[in-house]
Scaffold this motif. Sequence first.
Motif: not given
Length: 237
Positions: A1-11, A22-25, A31-39, A43-46
């Motif tokens: 799993m790769v953590l995709v991280l940014a400072a703000t949700p807009a990013e 997707s599912a919220t964790v 809240e972070l978003l877990r799922g599949n992105l381009c295969g 987890v996408v977080g801020h």
Amino acid sequence: MVLVLAATPAETALLRRQVISSATVQCGGRELLRGNLCGTAVVVGHAGIGAMLMAMQLTRMLTELRPAAVILCGCGGSYPDRGPGIGDLALASSEIYGDCGVTTDSGFIPLEQLKIPQQSHLAPLFQQSYKLDTPLYHQAVQLLPQAYCGPFVTVNNCSGTPELSRQLQRLTTGICENMEGAAAAQVCAEFACPLLEVRGISNPTGTRADEQWDIPLGMRVAQEAVLTLLQRGLLNP
């Protein structure tokens, strides 16, 4: 799993719209978003704006999630005469704490040069700069040949004047300025977790003139680069 991280949700808005299954964790009450992105499992977080929040939130995420790697994305400001302009893409070869030190009559002295006694067995040693994970960085360079590559500079006091912009460029040889990257690099080094930092240029440093800023463009360029990296097999050479 790769953590995709940014400072703000807009990013990450573009990225989150494309996450499937997707599912919220929860992590640290956020809240972070877990799922599949381009295969790729992601987890996408801020983390929030600034080095302190980045260090605190990323530490929580690495402790609880244990990702294989972190991709930090967002916008940044370019230094004069270093190459990238508004709408260009930049990849960090290293991260530098640009304004951590002492300002004197004769100039700025980086904290690393102050010879403050440190004991590594009692506390982590301070580093002014952190080299990002070399294999991941070189893979990204190959997958994103249009990107400008070089040192990024993290500051608390952004370069809103030409004088400060030139000073930081001269001291660091950096190509891009931001407010979180060095903290992310420091935390990832502590956890031995590979980090890749991708930024879209939203403005030149040294000015606050509205006509020279395009934050939405910088955010979009960085997110499109993350999508391209995952589509082209980043972490799966």
